[in-house]
Design a protein around this motif. Structure first.
Motif, PDB file in Angstrom:
ATOM      1  N   UNK A 162       0.807  -1.217   0.000  1.00 54.34           N
ATOM      2  CA  UNK A 162       0.000   0.000   0.000  1.00 54.34           C
ATOM      3  C   UNK A 162       0.842   1.269   0.000  1.00 54.34           C
ATOM      4  N   UNK A 163       2.123   1.170   0.336  1.00 50.22           N
ATOM      5  CA  UNK A 163       2.970   2.355   0.380  1.00 50.22           C
ATOM      6  C   UNK A 163       3.540   2.724  -0.984  1.00 50.22           C
ATOM      7  N   UNK A 164       3.408   1.854  -1.971  1.00 57.53           N
ATOM      8  CA  UNK A 164       3.935   2.134  -3.298  1.00 57.53           C
ATOM      9  C   UNK A 164       2.803   2.679  -4.156  1.00 57.53           C
ATOM     10  N   UNK A 165       2.958   3.897  -4.592  1.00 55.94           N
ATOM     11  CA  UNK A 165       1.920   4.598  -5.336  1.00 55.94           C
ATOM     12  C   UNK A 165       1.500   3.830  -6.587  1.00 55.94           C
ATOM     13  N   UNK A 166       0.233   3.484  -6.666  1.00 54.42           N
ATOM     14  CA  UNK A 166      -0.330   2.903  -7.873  1.00 54.42           C
ATOM     15  C   UNK A 166      -0.108   1.413  -8.067  1.00 54.42           C
ATOM     16  N   UNK A 167       0.689   0.750  -7.243  1.00 55.40           N
ATOM     17  CA  UNK A 167       0.943  -0.681  -7.421  1.00 55.40           C
ATOM     18  C   UNK A 167       0.042  -1.468  -6.478  1.00 55.40           C
ATOM     19  N   UNK A 168      -0.792  -2.316  -7.067  1.00 54.22           N
ATOM     20  CA  UNK A 168      -1.713  -3.113  -6.265  1.00 54.22           C
ATOM     21  C   UNK A 168      -1.474  -4.606  -6.416  1.00 54.22           C
ATOM     22  N   UNK A 169      -0.748  -4.991  -7.467  1.00 53.34           N
ATOM     23  CA  UNK A 169      -0.553  -6.408  -7.756  1.00 53.34           C
ATOM     24  C   UNK A 169       0.895  -6.659  -8.155  1.00 53.34           C
TER      25      UNK A 169
ATOM     26  N   UNK B  59      -4.749 -11.267  -1.170  1.00 51.88           N
ATOM     27  CA  UNK B  59      -5.004 -12.501  -1.917  1.00 51.88           C
ATOM     28  C   UNK B  59      -3.663 -12.951  -2.486  1.00 51.88           C
ATOM     29  N   UNK B  60      -3.257 -14.172  -2.134  1.00 52.49           N
ATOM     30  CA  UNK B  60      -1.942 -14.693  -2.515  1.00 52.49           C
ATOM     31  C   UNK B  60      -2.142 -16.018  -3.244  1.00 52.49           C
ATOM     32  N   UNK B  61      -1.508 -16.136  -4.421  1.00 51.85           N
ATOM     33  CA  UNK B  61      -1.719 -17.316  -5.258  1.00 51.85           C
ATOM     34  C   UNK B  61      -0.403 -17.861  -5.796  1.00 51.85           C
ATOM     35  N   UNK B  62      -0.367 -19.171  -5.998  1.00 50.04           N
ATOM     36  CA  UNK B  62       0.789 -19.821  -6.615  1.00 50.04           C
ATOM     37  C   UNK B  62       0.293 -20.863  -7.615  1.00 50.04           C
ATOM     38  N   UNK B  63       0.876 -20.831  -8.801  1.00 46.22           N
ATOM     39  CA  UNK B  63       0.588 -21.814  -9.841  1.00 46.22           C
ATOM     40  C   UNK B  63       1.930 -22.352 -10.315  1.00 46.22           C
ATOM     41  N   UNK B  64       2.117 -23.666 -10.224  1.00 42.59           N
ATOM     42  CA  UNK B  64       3.417 -24.241 -10.578  1.00 42.59           C
ATOM     43  C   UNK B  64       3.239 -25.591 -11.248  1.00 42.59           C
ATOM     44  N   UNK B  65       4.269 -25.983 -12.018  1.00 41.87           N
ATOM     45  CA  UNK B  65       4.203 -27.292 -12.665  1.00 41.87           C
ATOM     46  C   UNK B  65       5.406 -28.168 -12.320  1.00 41.87           C
ATOM     47  N   UNK B  66       6.065 -27.858 -11.214  1.00 37.77           N
ATOM     48  CA  UNK B  66       7.099 -28.737 -10.655  1.00 37.77           C
ATOM     49  C   UNK B  66       6.730 -28.970  -9.201  1.00 37.77           C
ATOM     50  N   UNK B  67       6.507 -30.226  -8.848  1.00 38.37           N
ATOM     51  CA  UNK B  67       6.067 -30.560  -7.498  1.00 38.37           C
ATOM     52  C   UNK B  67       7.013 -30.111  -6.402  1.00 38.37           C
ATOM     53  N   UNK B  68       8.290 -29.967  -6.723  1.00 47.63           N
ATOM     54  CA  UNK B  68       9.269 -29.551  -5.728  1.00 47.63           C
ATOM     55  C   UNK B  68       9.015 -28.166  -5.161  1.00 47.63           C
TER      56      UNK B  68
ATOM     57  N   UNK C 196      -7.745 -12.953 -13.368  1.00 51.03           N
ATOM     58  CA  UNK C 196      -8.909 -12.214 -13.872  1.00 51.03           C
ATOM     59  C   UNK C 196     -10.050 -12.218 -12.861  1.00 51.03           C
ATOM     60  N   UNK C 197     -10.229 -13.345 -12.188  1.00 52.23           N
ATOM     61  CA  UNK C 197     -11.343 -13.476 -11.246  1.00 52.23           C
ATOM     62  C   UNK C 197     -11.064 -12.811  -9.903  1.00 52.23           C
ATOM     63  N   UNK C 198      -9.865 -13.022  -9.344  1.00 51.84           N
ATOM     64  CA  UNK C 198      -9.580 -12.590  -7.969  1.00 51.84           C
ATOM     65  C   UNK C 198      -8.635 -11.398  -7.858  1.00 51.84           C
ATOM     66  N   UNK C 199      -7.883 -11.106  -8.902  1.00 48.62           N
ATOM     67  CA  UNK C 199      -6.882 -10.031  -8.896  1.00 48.62           C
ATOM     68  C   UNK C 199      -6.018 -10.079  -7.630  1.00 48.62           C
ATOM     69  N   UNK C 200      -5.224 -11.133  -7.491  1.00 43.79           N
ATOM     70  CA  UNK C 200      -4.417 -11.310  -6.276  1.00 43.79           C
ATOM     71  C   UNK C 200      -3.419 -10.178  -6.048  1.00 43.79           C
ATOM     72  N   UNK C 201      -3.102  -9.981  -4.794  1.00 43.91           N
ATOM     73  CA  UNK C 201      -2.074  -9.028  -4.410  1.00 43.91           C
ATOM     74  C   UNK C 201      -0.708  -9.529  -4.881  1.00 43.91           C
TER      75      UNK C 201
END
Length: 200
Positions: A32-39, A138-147, A178-183
């Motif tokens: 919130x301290x960085x002007x204009x950056x939400x994601x 809102x925090x999200x992770x999408x990965x294709x390596x199980x490690x 698109x749906x959640x617009x994560x932080x």
């Protein structure tokens, strides 16, 4: 040939380390301290060479470089295995602090004890720090390596998806964004590393 691949992998990790360190400092100081950056979106391609990016026609990556944070001159941590380096990226600390010294590391199986431990028994990550400072993020992770999954503080996330292949991983990340617009969104793609191991 093998040396060249390892050298390129070093350079790639260097670029990604800077991006993630920048994001960590940014997250820790509060979005919130960085002007204009939400994601913030962190895209990591395991084993991708900056030399390849600089030589290939990559207009989307070029745009991300121009409008985001990057470097082509940072350095990887030793050893240059995936888990020690990815953990260093998301934990903003080297293996000597995280205790993650190989791909065989597990939270209950390690050779070196971490210097700090978060609520989930592993060295704190940028995701846990953000969750602590912004509980509604809102925090999200999408990965294709199980490690990657074992390196994460799972309770810090709203969603963690381990998908098959880069196309599915990317599409799921796009749909969720698109749906959640994560932080904070972390997208990990492993296909370049897989190609390097398979074809050298």
């Amino acid at each position: 040939m093998r040396y060249l691949f390892i050298k390129k992998k070093f350079t790639f990790w260097s670029a990604v380390i800077f991006v993630c360190w920048t994001c960590f400092c940014f997250v820790q100081d509060s979005l919130s301290q960085v002007q204009g950056v939400k994601h913030v979106v962190i895209i990591g391609c395991d084993g991708m060479s900056p030399d390849g990016i600089q030589k290939a026609k990559t207009p989307i990556i070029d745009s991300l470089i121009i409008n985001g944070a990057h470097t082509m001159h940072a350095r990887a941590v030793m050893p240059t295995s995936s888990s020690p380096n990815w953990s260093s990226l998301i934990m903003a600390a080297g293996p000597e602090q995280t205790g993650i010294t190989s791909n065989s590391w597990r939270p209950d199986k390690y050779a070196l004890e971490p210097t700090a431990v978060g609520p989930e028994g592993i060295f704190p990550t940028i995701f846990g720090v953000l969750r602590e400072h912004q509980p509604d993020a809102v925090i999200a992770c999408f990965h294709d390596w199980g490690g990657i999954g074992i390196l994460l503080e799972r309770k810090a996330f709203d969603v963690i998806e381990d998908t098959e292949g880069p196309v599915n991983t990317t599409q799921q990340a796009i749909n969720y964004f698109k749906e959640k617009q994560p932080t904070l969104t972390f997208i990990h793609l492993d296909h370049t590393d897989g190609a390097g191991h398979q074809y050298g």
